[in-house]
Design an enzyme around this catalytic site. Structure first.
Site, PDB file in Angstrom:
ATOM      1  CE  LYS B 161      -0.929  12.073 -11.168  1.00 57.60           C
ATOM      2  NZ  LYS B 161       0.271  11.260 -11.215  1.00 57.60           N
ATOM      3  CG  LEU B 210      -3.681   7.394 -10.181  1.00 57.86           C
ATOM      4  CD1 LEU B 210      -3.234   7.459  -8.440  1.00 57.86           C
ATOM      5  CD2 LEU B 210      -3.734   8.819 -10.502  1.00 57.86           C
ATOM      6  CB  SER B 236      -0.443   9.045 -14.260  1.00 58.04           C
ATOM      7  OG  SER B 236       0.565   9.148 -13.055  1.00 58.04           O
ATOM      8  CB  ILE B 257       4.936   5.182  -9.456  1.00 55.27           C
ATOM      9  CG1 ILE B 257       5.176   3.970  -8.767  1.00 55.27           C
ATOM     10  CG2 ILE B 257       4.025   4.623 -10.579  1.00 55.27           C
ATOM     11  CD1 ILE B 257       4.271   3.195  -8.368  1.00 55.27           C
ATOM     12  N   GLY B 258       6.649   5.577 -12.622  1.00 52.92           N
ATOM     13  CA  GLY B 258       7.286   5.052 -13.703  1.00 52.92           C
ATOM     14  C   GLY B 258       7.300   6.056 -14.769  1.00 52.92           C
ATOM     15  N   GLY B 259       7.237   7.049 -14.504  1.00 51.20           N
ATOM     16  CA  GLY B 259       7.434   8.104 -15.626  1.00 51.20           C
ATOM     17  C   GLY B 259       6.231   9.273 -15.536  1.00 51.20           C
ATOM     18  CB  SER B 260       3.419   9.502 -13.563  1.00 48.43           C
ATOM     19  OG  SER B 260       2.686   8.118 -13.916  1.00 48.43           O
TER      20      SER B 260
END
Lengths: 577, 577
Positions: B161, B210, B236, B257-260
């Site tokens: 990434k 992001l 992301s 951080i939340g599903g990325s």
């Protein structure tokens, strides 16, 4: 007392506390509750476990009385009681398994020694001798019935800092406003220790706000160093330091956010470990720090034997499995690490952190230890630690960056008077300036940079450990512990740190400022204040305890190296007198 | 496209962004730089590695083109290239050791497949084929000279990434204002992978800020799901999902951080692990999250084979020793955990998180998987997860509680236009309200309570894992990913989570809303928006990927169970076509 008020006042600018202390409300509503609490505490002392003091405590304090020496010289315990209370945990467990001792015998001996410790040092916040006896009886019954012990701490009398919640008892964390705060459940760590077979009978003192490296508060007052009653027991695990050094518990539990396990151990004359973060369960405590994670408080064991600290950590982690109770706790098993050969060790020595010069006894203690380490084959690297000013300023800001919101909430609820060092700690960092999240994140970012800088230094230079003073002085006078820089460095770095006793004590005839010392130009008002507080004749016989630190999660290696250093090189055994 | 603007607008109240986007400044100062960047990216594609597309991409998108099927049916690679790029990492390493393959051969095959992946999905933020070739040649030379491999990732082509810093290259994190930000050093993780022998040649796309589970940004535009080019690749780690599902790298690295890591894996059709916090080095990245630790971003591997994910984690942790580079990283070794017997597994199933109902294909996929698990002997417990609303609200506040300070700083520096989902994410929680430290600590306190609640549930009910949807839908249309509740639950809990492919794909003839579904009363505007976005004919062949989660630091057990479930029970092998 050597208070230098002019400097103190210049360092302590109290802002926005107008109307904060409310003497009238405090006296009307809260003082009666305090009196009742103190009465209960006094009544909880079984008369038959007390000894007659040689003089009233106030006089002993003035005389710099050494209560530990007196304990042995005056034979305040029976030989059997001495034998029991000067054993390691594993010896005590083994003897129960072998039928040579009962939990009740062990308990009675420690209860006796604990009560005497309290008489001299004022280390107890709560005493419940009968309940402890009942627990000890239950341990004996269990062993008899099942033919096996409850767990690795079977029948071991453990003291606990008061702010760890205790089921069905008041937990006040030295806030007057919480003096009737009954907590319904044990803290996670208390629960684990109970599951492992421990016996509880005493909860120990801590200062107002829990944020002094000292002991004063409006509920239990001052706790004193057992080796010199004039001096501070340290803090914030004040009572733990005193009871451990006096031998009133087999091992104890304190908490450390800036030195609170290490200062009382060093000052009072015992050993302790401030582990890496998140190895010990932190659920179920009372403090003003809920949700604060920039610099977490860590629980750690305080005990006279490093073997005991090892045993406690191993039992607690490997059999207590704190991660099943506290989701924060890491499932990192406690590894069995053999004692290293001195010739395989490289130790970096901090003699001065660049902020506050150490006093003569610390300088001598460190010198003597370093020479002995060198003689034993340890490779010593002189280390001037970088960015200590930034580290100290940053951690001080972290403590208070909620604008002291929670501290003030608990303090103002009763209007209780602020002690001298509470005023000091409320002015850490930017005092009552309430940071926003961006500012807090900037502090975290600085912290992480420091951690990586120090880690890189250790890795690249193949350094195993850092040896340093715990404080710039031996135990100072009560309410005169201003500088935290030597302990907080390892909180902001999150480096696990063992405090160990060197077996060296302050000697007023030797530990004087030299002519050259007196020409020294102070680097700050703080340094001047701290250095001027050291006067050789007022610190007689104070113990000299140092810190041994290493990279995060090298706790096991530090404890193993501690055994090499303390047991083999320095040959200090706090269980032998 | 199924945008329902009225609901969208009611959910998206943009405050205080007046004067934030600055079109004139952006066009004058920054657009030329973007054009140059895009030109460079285009020119970095070696003509000889490209294929002729069946139609222009714009048309393929409209047709919901399945590029993965086409790759195989049109035989876009040679048999040998297919064989290489459909191997596991350990097979590729073994063959190099045995002299059956060179690093250059492996590299050329993956480079070819990566370029085709980019042609279809727009997954690349940066391409440097020549540099990768040179690295591969160096690996071959090393093996030849030393008779041993550099490390366990010797000659393995790895995609990364873009926001992980790359030495000497621009790292912009999709912020236009950083489009000339040359980072002097590799990120800690990039460095470790390089030390282990990996070969780098492509850095992959991510959305503006992001903070979308999607891909759009002003530099590289949209990235598309390789199984249906109309749909989102997720985010992301958008480019990582797409390149992995298409087979353009042996394994990739994303951040979550939340599903990325999980959204792009589920949407694009591959597998991935979001490890527990602090197992992977996080130093040296570019983002707006510096110092934010309430909900840390975690790096994790994205790859088609669960064996590869296991191999990557084991190599990275046990041989990479991230804790020597990043003081935050925990020295918890990656344990070898055997594949469990299905009969020994207890799995709690979340079919609905109480916030947003899942769409028909997800419902069917979950049903089919559960039935197969039951048939294999797994004990299934239906689980209505508690406090999901509190969890979702809390984590959303955590993201933005710096008042979007850092996001705004980076965005406003160029005045770049905000994409649709940037406006959405800047309104998470309390939007641009800047919290103070006390308020942030309250969020942490809630988070810790949730962690303990869920941990207690798992421990007391002897539940090994939680099976759940990754999102309430299959890959949605680009710029229409609004709900994060299914992934963020495991961020706030910090539960390690494997996303795995079920081998089940959306079928427009089967996966329709039923009569009963249509009578459903929505619990929120968000649910209505999400559910109305699902129209069977617009999601043809979208992969169905689910989550398998467990207690903190049970990563190894989750990966092992993933093998049992995916390899043995579902019999899904993404390397076989």
């Amino acid at each position: 007392m050597s208070t230098n008020n002019s400097i103190f006042e210049s360092l302590l600018t109290i802002e926005d506390f107008a109307g904060f202390e409310d003497q009238a409300r405090y006296e009307a509503e809260w003082l009666p509750k305090i009196k009742k609490y103190q009465e209960n505490l006094k009544n909880a002392i079984p008369k038959e476990l007390t000894v007659e003091l040689p003089k009233p405590v106030a006089e002993l304090i003035k005389e710099q009385f050494n209560a530990v020496d007196y304990l042995y010289s005056a034979k305040l315990l029976t030989p059997k009681e001495f034998e029991i209370t000067d054993s390691t945990i594993s010896q005590l467990v083994d003897k129960q398994v072998e039928g040579e001792l009962t939990a009740v015998e062990i308990y009675n001996a420690f209860a006796h020694r604990a009560i005497i410790a309290h008489q001299f040092t004022n280390c107890a916040a709560e005493i419940f001798i009968d309940e402890g006896l009942k627990q000890a009886e239950e341990r004996d019954a269990y062993l008899k019935e099942h033919g096996k012990i409850v767990g690795p701490l079977h029948g071991i009398p453990i003291s606990i800092k008061e702010h760890l919640n205790y089921k069905g008892k008041v937990t006040h964390a030295s806030f007057v406003s919480l003096i009737e705060n009954v907590t319904p459940e044990h803290s996670g760590t208390t629960k684990i220790l109970e599951n492992l077979g421990a016996v509880f009978y005493i909860r120990t003192t801590q200062p107002q706000t829990l944020m002094h490296l000292d002991s004063n508060n409006n509920i239990t007052g001052l706790t004193k160093c057992p080796f010199n009653l004039l001096l501070s027991a340290g803090g914030s695990s004040s009572g733990e330091g005193a009871i451990s050094a006096f031998g009133g518990s087999a091992i104890g539990v304190g908490s450390d956010i800036g030195g609170s396990v290490r200062s009382p151990s060093a000052f009072s004359g015992t050993n302790a470990l401030r582990p890496s973060t998140r190895r010990i369960a932190e659920t179920g405590t009372t403090s003003a720090g809920a949700g604060q994670e920039s610099v977490p408080a860590i629980f750690g064991p305080i005990g006279r034997s490093i073997d005991d600290i090892d045993y406690w950590m191993k039992s607690y982690i490997n059999e207590g499995k704190p991660w099943l109770i506290d989701a924060w706790a890491l499932p990192i098993p406690w590894r069995s690490v053999p004692k290293p050969d001195p010739k395989d060790l490289t130790i970096a020595v901090i003699r001065d952190d660049g902020l506050v010069r150490v006093s003569p006894p610390i300088r001598r203690g460190l010198n003597e230890v370093v020479e002995k380490l060198k003689a034993a084959g340890v490779r010593i690297v002189e280390f001037q630690p970088p960015n200590t000013k930034l580290a100290y300023e940053t951690i001080n800001k972290m403590y208070n960056c909620d604008g002291n919101y929670m501290q003030k909430k608990y303090l103002s609820a009763s209007g209780e008077p602020l002690t001298r060092l509470t005023k000091w700690d409320l002015n850490f960092g930017d005092g009552s300036k309430h940071y926003n999240v961006k500012e807090n994140r900037e502090l975290n970012y600085i912290r992480d940079g420091l951690r990586n800088e120090y880690t890189k230094f250790l890795v690249e230079n193949k350094i195993d450990f850092i040896l340093s003073p715990t404080y710039n002085n031996v135990a100072p006078h009560s309410e005169e512990v201003y500088n935290w820089s030597y302990t907080t460095l390892f909180n902001i770095l999150d480096f696990p740190t063992l405090v160990f006793q060197t077996g060296i004590f302050q000697d007023p005839n030797v530990d004087k400022w030299t002519e050259e010392d007196l020409k020294y130009e102070y680097r700050s008002d703080l340094e001047k204040l701290e250095n001027e507080n050291y006067k050789p004749d007022e610190f007689i016989g104070a113990p000299i305890g140092l810190q041994l630190s290493g990279r995060r999660y090298t706790d096991e290696e530090i404890v193993a190296a501690g055994k090499t250093i303390v047991d083999d090189i320095l040959k200090v055994d706090l269980l032998k007198h």
